[in-house]
Design a protein around this motif. Structure first.
Motif, PDB file in Angstrom:
ATOM      1  N   GLN A   1       0.840  -1.203   0.000  1.00 39.79           N
ATOM      2  CA  GLN A   1       0.000   0.000   0.000  1.00 39.79           C
ATOM      3  C   GLN A   1       0.872   1.248   0.000  1.00 39.79           C
ATOM      4  O   GLN A   1       0.618   2.189  -0.763  1.00 39.79           O
ATOM      5  CB  GLN A   1      -0.936  -0.015   1.214  1.00 39.79           C
ATOM      6  CG  GLN A   1      -1.854   1.184   1.305  1.00 39.79           C
ATOM      7  CD  GLN A   1      -2.836   1.249   0.152  1.00 39.79           C
ATOM      8  OE1 GLN A   1      -3.197   0.229  -0.417  1.00 39.79           O
ATOM      9  NE2 GLN A   1      -3.243   2.440  -0.202  1.00 39.79           N
TER      10      GLN A   1
ATOM     11  N   ARG B   1       2.385   1.648  -3.442  1.00 38.25           N
ATOM     12  CA  ARG B   1       1.413   2.180  -4.412  1.00 38.25           C
ATOM     13  C   ARG B   1       1.184   3.667  -4.201  1.00 38.25           C
ATOM     14  O   ARG B   1       1.065   4.437  -5.149  1.00 38.25           O
ATOM     15  CB  ARG B   1       0.094   1.413  -4.315  1.00 38.25           C
ATOM     16  CG  ARG B   1       0.144   0.047  -4.974  1.00 38.25           C
ATOM     17  CD  ARG B   1      -1.253  -0.548  -5.140  1.00 38.25           C
ATOM     18  NE  ARG B   1      -1.933  -0.806  -3.870  1.00 38.25           N
ATOM     19  CZ  ARG B   1      -1.822  -1.923  -3.171  1.00 38.25           C
ATOM     20  NH1 ARG B   1      -1.055  -2.906  -3.606  1.00 38.25           N
ATOM     21  NH2 ARG B   1      -2.474  -2.080  -2.045  1.00 38.25           N
TER      22      ARG B   1
ATOM     23  N   GLN C   1       4.189   5.544  -5.557  1.00 38.01           N
ATOM     24  CA  GLN C   1       4.143   5.535  -7.017  1.00 38.01           C
ATOM     25  C   GLN C   1       3.084   6.501  -7.532  1.00 38.01           C
ATOM     26  O   GLN C   1       3.301   7.213  -8.501  1.00 38.01           O
ATOM     27  CB  GLN C   1       3.865   4.123  -7.536  1.00 38.01           C
ATOM     28  CG  GLN C   1       5.017   3.162  -7.371  1.00 38.01           C
ATOM     29  CD  GLN C   1       6.242   3.591  -8.146  1.00 38.01           C
ATOM     30  OE1 GLN C   1       7.172   4.138  -7.572  1.00 38.01           O
ATOM     31  NE2 GLN C   1       6.222   3.375  -9.437  1.00 38.01           N
TER      32      GLN C   1
END
Length: 147
Positions: A116, A119, A122
């Motif tokens: 998580q 992500r 990113q």
């Protein structure tokens, strides 16, 4: 008749007889089973002797048999100690399994948290805004007035 300890010469003679019997037995099995199978069996037996736990088990088994044959009244005590040892081993196995499952669950949570965070990093690098609700990702709009 009283038992008399064998002399060193008698012990050597008995040992030589035992070796000859063993060699003769092996020589008898080679033609019957085949050289390859006998070699394979010997290698497997030597591999067995390299596993400390199995050798230890074999030694304890032989010691138990020896003691129970020499002192028959100890047989019940030996069997009781085997049961207690088996219960102890089973209990330890259950505890170890439980700890392993707990560690596996903790690792799964940590992996999910790490994924998580990855992500989110990113998304922040690419300019995607991750909302609180699932599936509410939006891209920043380019508000350029067209005239």
């Amino acid at each position: 008749k009283d038992w008399v300890a064998p002399t060193i010469e008698e012990q050597e003679r008995t040992q030589n007889k035992a070796v000859k019997l063993l060699i003769l037995a092996i020589e008898d099995y080679v033609p019957m089973l085949g050289r390859d199978y006998c070699i394979h069996g010997a290698v497997k037996f030597l591999e067995f002797l390299q596993v400390d736990a199995l050798v230890q088990h074999l030694a304890y088994f032989m010691l138990d048999k020896l003691v129970s044959n020499i002192l028959p009244h100890t047989k019940a005590g030996i069997e009781k100690s085997h049961v207690e040892l088996a219960n102890f081993i089973k209990k330890r196995q259950v505890e170890t399994k439980r700890r392993a499952e707990k560690m596996r669950a903790q690792m799964a949570v940590e992996i999910q948290q790490h994924a998580q965070r990855f992500r989110q990093r990113q998304a922040s690098r690419t300019g995607i805004i991750v909302g609180a609700a699932a599936g509410s990702e939006t891209k920043p709009s380019n508000n350029v007035d067209m005239m």
